[in-house]
Design an enzyme around this catalytic site. Structure first.
Site, mmCIF file in Angstrom:
data_model
loop_
_atom_site.group_PDB
_atom_site.id
_atom_site.type_symbol
_atom_site.label_atom_id
_atom_site.label_comp_id
_atom_site.label_asym_id
_atom_site.label_seq_id
_atom_site.Cartn_x
_atom_site.Cartn_y
_atom_site.Cartn_z
ATOM 1 N N PHE A 1 0.863 -1.174 0.000
ATOM 2 C CA PHE A 1 0.000 0.000 0.000
ATOM 3 C C PHE A 1 0.901 1.225 0.000
ATOM 4 O O PHE A 1 1.538 1.542 0.994
ATOM 5 C CB PHE A 1 -0.932 0.045 1.205
ATOM 6 C CG PHE A 1 -1.848 1.241 1.154
ATOM 7 C CD1 PHE A 1 -2.985 1.227 0.358
ATOM 8 C CD2 PHE A 1 -1.555 2.397 1.857
ATOM 9 C CE1 PHE A 1 -3.821 2.338 0.272
ATOM 10 C CE2 PHE A 1 -2.376 3.509 1.786
ATOM 11 C CZ PHE A 1 -3.508 3.482 0.986
ATOM 12 N N ASP B 1 9.475 2.816 1.910
ATOM 13 C CA ASP B 1 8.273 3.573 2.247
ATOM 14 C C ASP B 1 8.028 3.435 3.745
ATOM 15 O O ASP B 1 7.477 2.444 4.214
ATOM 16 C CB ASP B 1 7.084 3.034 1.439
ATOM 17 C CG ASP B 1 5.796 3.798 1.711
ATOM 18 O OD1 ASP B 1 5.723 4.518 2.732
ATOM 19 O OD2 ASP B 1 4.852 3.662 0.917
ATOM 20 N N LYS C 1 2.640 11.139 7.150
ATOM 21 C CA LYS C 1 1.770 10.899 8.298
ATOM 22 C C LYS C 1 2.276 11.579 9.573
ATOM 23 O O LYS C 1 1.974 12.733 9.824
ATOM 24 C CB LYS C 1 1.540 9.398 8.491
ATOM 25 C CG LYS C 1 0.733 8.781 7.355
ATOM 26 C CD LYS C 1 0.257 7.401 7.684
ATOM 27 C CE LYS C 1 -0.494 6.766 6.515
ATOM 28 N NZ LYS C 1 -1.759 7.420 6.175
#
Length: 400
Positions: free
Chosen positions: A136, A221, A250
């Site tokens: 993802f 990531d 985030k």
């Protein structure tokens, strides 16, 4: 619990739990009826420091009284300090600030391809990037082109070429996928959306060695796994791996504004010259002020230490639930866990709904899996109370 609107003008691309939240502090939120909820999701790691952390909010308030946006047509007084602080925290050469996690991934793809053409010498328009199934990385058209999630991918073709998907955690498959056209290997050190999947301990070191052998970039990531979540600043630190590019997001925005960045080697990021890439809001003054406050918290090492200590406690309690058959399996590291429930206890969504009635916020993924990602600032007593509610929800479908 609040009642949702009967008529909505909001596009239905989410299926949220039936609660309307109005304010929060630390690890707790309140809904419009005044009911308090313990947040064990923390915005998928966007709220690593909890809701309205005093240092982060103070930095945002101070910057709101100065300047919030200049665009990148001009410099501002926090841009270089932000880049310098983040580069030192991650031990990298350059920082390219963006806004969302997906933008950071797209930026890394562009930089990797351009580096491949200009530095490695790959033939024009032939560059390939190796990725893992279950990944993802976001939901842009390019990123869903190499997703294996049916819901995220189906109906959005034609798909962007140039990616090879291999099984996650399989070093032999990774090695077989690399050839003279490969410019990068893009991996999550731990797959979050897939259910907090932790690869074999030698997987990332082997990927690093393969990339070195073939002159390929290793791109990590760390948008969900980074900035303290796993008990270290980066999840890659746990296995002693230094990627060529690290993608952050985030938690870098402190739960206040979207902030992301690509951090890494100078010779790679320098291929992006003026006019080749950019963002009006990337590296804006408010984002830099908040990002600097987040970096300041991480520089102390305290959030990482709390994630290690409380993470050990979290995983010990979840292991007990596996041992007594309450849950089927658990995975994770630090204050991050994914656990699978037996269909006899319902689906992950149903368990999340039962926990909601017990004033605990979690979220399901992929049917039978529930993820836990409490704020790193959570008190152990609150964490234990939340886990007690989990035990109750597993064994008593109706809250008492």
């Amino acid at each position: 619990m609040t009642t949702p609107l009967t008529v909505s003008h909001l596009a239905g691309n989410y299926h949220p739990l039936p609660v309307v939240l109005t304010d929060g502090k630390g690890s707790w939120l309140r809904d419009s009826a005044g009911v308090r909820y313990l947040d064990l999701l923390a915005g998928y790691s966007a709220l690593n420091f909890g809701h309205r952390h005093p240092a982060i909010i103070a930095a945002a308030h101070a910057q709101l009284d100065r300047v919030t946006l200049t665009s990148r047509a001009f410099d501002h007084d926090l841009l270089e300090p932000f880049a310098d602080a983040l580069a030192h925290l991650i031990d990298a050469d350059l920082v390219l600030p963006m806004n969302t996690g997906a933008e950071a991934v797209e930026t890394a793809i562009k930089a990797s391809r351009k580096w491949g053409y200009e530095v490695k010498g790959v033939a024009p328009d032939r560059a390939t990037i190796v990725v893992a199934d279950g990944n993802f990385h976001g939901r842009t058209t390019t990123l869903i082109s190499f997703s294996t999630d049916h819901d995220a991918r189906t109906g959005f073709g034609p798909y962007t070429p140039g990616f090879r998907v291999v099984p996650y955690g399989d070093a032999e498959a990774l090695a077989a996928a690399i050839d003279e056209t490969t410019v990068a290997v893009l991996l999550e050190p731990i797959q979050g959306e897939a259910g907090v999947i932790v690869p074999p301990a030698d997987y990332l070191p082997t990927a690093r060695a393969l990339c070195d052998r073939h002159g390929v970039l290793l791109v990590a990531d760390e948008i969900q796994s980074g900035l303290g979540r796993t008990g270290s600043t980066l999840a890659c630190d746990l296995v002693g791996v230094r990627p060529d590019l690290v993608l952050l997001g985030k938690a870098l925005g402190g739960g206040v504004v979207p902030v992301s960045a690509v951090v890494g080697r100078r010779d790679v990021l320098e291929v992006l010259t003026p006019g080749t890439h950019g963002s009006t809001f990337g590296g804006n003054p408010l984002a830099c002020a908040v990002g600097l406050a987040v970096i300041g918290l991480l520089e102390t090492g305290e959030p990482q230490a709390r994630a290690r200590e409380l993470g050990n406690h979290l995983h010990a309690r979840l292991a007990d639930l596996v041992a007594d058959g309450s849950i089927v399996a658990v995975r994770g590291v630090g204050l991050w866990a994914g656990f699978d429930i037996d269909p006899g206890h319902g689906t992950g969504r149903e368990l999340s709904e039962r926990l909601l009635t017990r004033r605990v916020l979690v979220k399901d993924t992929h049917g039978q899996t529930v993820r836990l990602a409490p704020p790193l600032t959570i008190e152990q007593a609150d964490l234990d109370w939340g886990l007690d509610q989990l035990v109750d929800a597993l064994h008593r479908p109706t809250a008492h």
